[in-house]
Design a protein around this motif. Structure first.
Motif, PDB file in Angstrom:
ATOM      1  N   THR A  20       0.931  -1.133   0.037  1.00  0.00           N
ATOM      2  CA  THR A  20      -0.121   0.095   0.098  1.00  0.00           C
ATOM      3  C   THR A  20       0.792   1.093  -0.002  1.00  0.00           C
ATOM      4  N   TYR A  21       1.842   1.261   0.652  1.00  0.00           N
ATOM      5  CA  TYR A  21       2.722   2.565   1.030  1.00  0.00           C
ATOM      6  C   TYR A  21       3.884   2.875  -0.132  1.00  0.00           C
ATOM      7  N   ASP A  22       4.119   4.098  -0.208  1.00  0.00           N
ATOM      8  CA  ASP A  22       5.349   4.468  -0.950  1.00  0.00           C
ATOM      9  C   ASP A  22       6.399   4.650  -0.234  1.00  0.00           C
ATOM     10  N   PHE A  23       6.429   5.076   1.041  1.00  0.00           N
ATOM     11  CA  PHE A  23       7.654   4.784   1.595  1.00  0.00           C
ATOM     12  C   PHE A  23       7.143   4.712   3.077  1.00  0.00           C
ATOM     13  N   PHE A  24       8.411   4.509   4.007  1.00  0.00           N
ATOM     14  CA  PHE A  24       7.976   4.132   5.518  1.00  0.00           C
ATOM     15  C   PHE A  24       9.085   5.222   6.386  1.00  0.00           C
ATOM     16  N   ILE A  25       8.386   5.600   7.165  1.00  0.00           N
ATOM     17  CA  ILE A  25       8.991   6.340   8.412  1.00  0.00           C
ATOM     18  C   ILE A  25       9.036   5.586   9.822  1.00  0.00           C
ATOM     19  N   ILE A  26      10.320   5.310  10.095  1.00  0.00           N
ATOM     20  CA  ILE A  26      10.502   4.272  11.329  1.00  0.00           C
ATOM     21  C   ILE A  26      10.767   5.409  12.508  1.00  0.00           C
ATOM     22  N   ILE A  27      10.048   5.421  13.447  1.00  0.00           N
ATOM     23  CA  ILE A  27      10.206   6.221  14.581  1.00  0.00           C
ATOM     24  C   ILE A  27      10.908   5.918  15.831  1.00  0.00           C
ATOM     25  N   THR A  28      11.439   6.333  16.455  1.00  0.00           N
ATOM     26  CA  THR A  28      12.061   6.060  17.984  1.00  0.00           C
ATOM     27  C   THR A  28      12.170   7.421  18.700  1.00  0.00           C
ATOM     28  N   SER A  29      11.780   7.212  20.117  1.00  0.00           N
ATOM     29  CA  SER A  29      11.871   8.332  20.966  1.00  0.00           C
ATOM     30  C   SER A  29      13.270   8.262  21.818  1.00  0.00           C
ATOM     31  N   GLU A  30      13.856   6.895  21.707  1.00  0.00           N
ATOM     32  CA  GLU A  30      15.125   6.573  22.416  1.00  0.00           C
ATOM     33  C   GLU A  30      15.934   5.907  21.395  1.00  0.00           C
ATOM     34  N   ARG A  31      16.690   4.757  21.560  1.00  0.00           N
ATOM     35  CA  ARG A  31      17.527   4.030  20.726  1.00  0.00           C
ATOM     36  C   ARG A  31      16.766   3.384  19.811  1.00  0.00           C
ATOM     37  N   PHE A  32      17.294   3.008  18.538  1.00  0.00           N
ATOM     38  CA  PHE A  32      16.622   2.336  17.721  1.00  0.00           C
ATOM     39  C   PHE A  32      16.965   0.628  18.046  1.00  0.00           C
ATOM     40  N   LYS A  33      15.796  -0.140  18.168  1.00  0.00           N
ATOM     41  CA  LYS A  33      16.089  -1.449  18.598  1.00  0.00           C
ATOM     42  C   LYS A  33      16.069  -2.484  17.726  1.00  0.00           C
ATOM     43  N   GLU A  34      16.375  -3.733  18.015  1.00  0.00           N
ATOM     44  CA  GLU A  34      16.368  -4.855  17.089  1.00  0.00           C
ATOM     45  C   GLU A  34      15.196  -4.832  16.095  1.00  0.00           C
ATOM     46  N   ASN A  35      14.054  -4.686  16.709  1.00  0.00           N
ATOM     47  CA  ASN A  35      12.651  -4.655  15.856  1.00  0.00           C
ATOM     48  C   ASN A  35      12.735  -3.825  14.847  1.00  0.00           C
ATOM     49  N   ASP A  36      13.288  -2.692  14.907  1.00  0.00           N
ATOM     50  CA  ASP A  36      13.438  -1.486  14.027  1.00  0.00           C
ATOM     51  C   ASP A  36      14.412  -2.011  12.838  1.00  0.00           C
ATOM     52  N   ILE A  37      15.344  -2.441  13.308  1.00  0.00           N
ATOM     53  CA  ILE A  37      16.626  -2.921  12.484  1.00  0.00           C
ATOM     54  C   ILE A  37      16.055  -4.115  11.237  1.00  0.00           C
ATOM     55  N   MET A  38      15.247  -5.090  12.192  1.00  0.00           N
ATOM     56  CA  MET A  38      14.486  -5.971  11.080  1.00  0.00           C
ATOM     57  C   MET A  38      13.753  -5.623  10.530  1.00  0.00           C
ATOM     58  N   LEU A  39      12.774  -4.551  10.711  1.00  0.00           N
ATOM     59  CA  LEU A  39      11.677  -4.071  10.080  1.00  0.00           C
ATOM     60  C   LEU A  39      12.610  -3.579   8.787  1.00  0.00           C
ATOM     61  N   ALA A  40      13.457  -2.618   8.860  1.00  0.00           N
ATOM     62  CA  ALA A  40      14.426  -1.654   7.986  1.00  0.00           C
ATOM     63  C   ALA A  40      14.832  -2.717   6.905  1.00  0.00           C
ATOM     64  N   LYS A  41      15.575  -3.768   7.403  1.00  0.00           N
ATOM     65  CA  LYS A  41      16.193  -4.689   6.500  1.00  0.00           C
ATOM     66  C   LYS A  41      14.878  -5.492   5.292  1.00  0.00           C
ATOM     67  N   GLU A  42      14.020  -5.760   6.133  1.00  0.00           N
ATOM     68  CA  GLU A  42      13.003  -6.366   5.446  1.00  0.00           C
ATOM     69  C   GLU A  42      12.327  -5.447   4.275  1.00  0.00           C
ATOM     70  N   ILE A  43      12.291  -4.276   4.789  1.00  0.00           N
ATOM     71  CA  ILE A  43      11.717  -3.201   3.715  1.00  0.00           C
ATOM     72  C   ILE A  43      12.448  -2.961   2.496  1.00  0.00           C
ATOM     73  N   LYS A  44      13.899  -3.076   2.895  1.00  0.00           N
ATOM     74  CA  LYS A  44      14.945  -2.596   1.951  1.00  0.00           C
ATOM     75  C   LYS A  44      14.935  -4.011   1.234  1.00  0.00           C
ATOM     76  N   ARG A  45      14.829  -5.050   1.653  1.00  0.00           N
ATOM     77  CA  ARG A  45      14.916  -6.455   0.782  1.00  0.00           C
ATOM     78  C   ARG A  45      13.596  -6.373  -0.332  1.00  0.00           C
ATOM     79  N   LYS A  46      12.557  -5.529  -0.053  1.00  0.00           N
ATOM     80  CA  LYS A  46      11.425  -5.659  -0.746  1.00  0.00           C
ATOM     81  C   LYS A  46      11.543  -4.068  -1.676  1.00  0.00           C
ATOM     82  N   LYS A  47      12.900  -3.490  -1.570  1.00  0.00           N
ATOM     83  CA  LYS A  47      12.859  -2.488  -2.418  1.00  0.00           C
ATOM     84  C   LYS A  47      11.965  -1.435  -2.300  1.00  0.00           C
ATOM     85  N   LYS A  48      11.798  -1.006  -0.985  1.00  0.00           N
ATOM     86  CA  LYS A  48      10.990   0.474  -0.714  1.00  0.00           C
ATOM     87  C   LYS A  48      11.891   1.171  -0.008  1.00  0.00           C
ATOM     88  N   LEU A  49      11.509   2.433  -0.015  1.00  0.00           N
ATOM     89  CA  LEU A  49      12.301   3.736   0.626  1.00  0.00           C
ATOM     90  C   LEU A  49      11.943   3.669   2.201  1.00  0.00           C
TER      91      LEU A  49
END
Length: 422
Positions: A131-160
């Motif tokens: 559905t989405y054209d790009f993703f914004i991944i937000i944290t108010s502290e340190r980025f955690k493992e779930n953030d990293i896993m999500l980013a890797k999967e988005i990158k693998r699927k070739k989206k911004l």
């Protein structure tokens, strides 16, 4: 090539003859026919005016996702139609929030990703990734493992995707209590810590943002990056929809809106050739009203936007309107635009003739009614007047000073990079 210098409302309009769309239409006209070129213009204009932009906002519970959704839509957390905010997870499924004045720009508040059993692949499936054209991944502290896993999967699927470190204003307030406080050092430390924490993703783009004040910190840099990386039609939709938070944003909006003008003028001039008495003027009038209302909303000069700004800076709407000088300062309606039609000065004729001389196909289109050159001239003139009003309102609101203070930090900011080949 058209120059992009700061110009006054009386400077002659110009057209970028190297624009890829314009080149395509000229080529089509020369090889085929006026009908073919006109069809391409209408197709492009419809694409730009009706494009759907879907923006996904995700992150951990309490990271400020919903506040960010509200901020980029130009609404307050307690406004009707705002995304619900709170310390507990208020988003259980993807929730779409249309932009208040551009409903084709849709901001999605996605469920939090803080569960210990989080699986990135399943999460993206559940939220309908495509559905989405790009993703914004937000944290108010340190980025955690779930953030990293999500980013890797988005990158693998070739989206911004982009990382946003939120609530920076809270960090600064906390650090101000310490001895030898240095704002630049605090921001550099936070940014470096985020990058170090995200090394597994490669060379991530990290932006420090405060939803309470988008004119501060890295929000403008995030927009610069999106402007560089999004397809043209998506970029124009984004720029028109964003709240006016800086002089730079006004200039970006003006440039985006200017790109529509030659397409609109071209479309209007084909109507002028129709053998129906009065059709050209009626269509030109409707086209101009629609365009100027689009400008009014994009620049935050409509009643809703001025009321929001009034409450934010504690100044009355009347006070904010006071420095506005354009013919549209009291609104855009039929009467105002008809009066504008009658105001074309004799000196504009030479300007219009010059515009027509730069476009191989334009001269043949002005067969009757209001010509390509006249519509082009009038839309440019109105756009410049509204942009000047928007800057005057921003200055009156006291936000120009805040922006200038923010510019002192630009030496510490990262520059937008070329998009990675993902």
């Amino acid at each position: 090539m058209a120059s992009h210098h700061e110009d006054s409302a009386d400077d002659p309009p110009s057209i970028d003859t190297e624009d890829a769309d314009l080149q395509e239409i000229i080529k089509s006209y020369k090889k085929n026919s006026k009908e073919s070129a006109t069809s391409k213009v209408m197709e492009k204009l419809e694409q730009l005016e009706n494009v759907i932009l879907n923006v996904a906002i995700t992150g951990n519970t309490g990271a400020g996702k919903s506040s960010y959704v509200n901020a980029i839509r130009g609404v307050r957390d307690d406004d009707e139609g705002s995304a619900a905010t709170g310390v507990t997870e208020t988003t259980q499924e993807p929730l779409m929030y249309p932009h208040p004045t551009m409903p084709n720009v849709q901001i999605w508040d996605l469920p939090g990703i803080g569960s210990p059993k989080f699986k990135a692949k399943q999460y993206l499936k559940d939220v309908k990734f495509k559905t989405y054209d790009f993703f914004i991944i937000i944290t108010s502290e340190r980025f955690k493992e779930n953030d990293i896993m999500l980013a890797k999967e988005i990158k693998r699927k070739k989206k911004l995707f982009y990382f946003v470190r939120s609530k920076i204003d809270n960090d600064i307030r906390s650090e101000m209590k310490k001895k030898n406080f240095n704002k630049q050092e605090v921001l550099s430390r936070i940014r470096d810590d985020c990058k170090m924490n995200l090394k597994k993703v490669g060379d991530p783009k990290v932006f420090l943002v405060s939803s309470c004040d988008l004119s501060d910190y890295d929000f403008q840099l995030l927009i610069d990056t999106l402007e560089k990386e999004l397809p043209m039609h998506k970029r124009l939709a984004l720029l028109q929809s964003l709240p006016v938070c800086s002089l730079a944003m006004i200039d970006k909006k003006k440039k985006a809106l200017a790109r529509l003008i030659w397409l609109i003028a071209f479309g209007s001039s084909t109507i002028a050739m129709a053998p129906v008495p009065g059709l050209s003027f009626a269509c030109d009038l409707g086209i101009m009203i629609a365009y100027f209302r689009r400008c009014q909303q994009a620049f935050g000069l409509d009643d809703r936007s001025l009321n929001v700004l009034s409450e934010r800076v504690n100044k009355s709407v009347e006070e904010l309107r006071q420095p506005m000088k354009s013919r549209f300062k009291d609104g855009v309606d039929r009467k105002v635009v008809i009066k504008f039609f009658g105001s074309i000065e004799m000196g504009a004729a030479m300007t219009i003739e010059f515009i027509l001389s730069t476009i191989p196909i334009a001269g043949t289109l002005a067969a009757g009614g209001v010509s390509f050159g006249t519509i082009f001239h009038m839309l440019n003139k109105g756009l410049k007047e509204m942009a000047a009003d928007a800057k005057a309102v921003l200055t009156c609101a006291g936000l120009e000073a805040a922006e200038e203070a923010g510019e002192e930090r630009t030496g510490d900011r990262q520059e937008p990079k070329e998009p990675e080949q993902e």
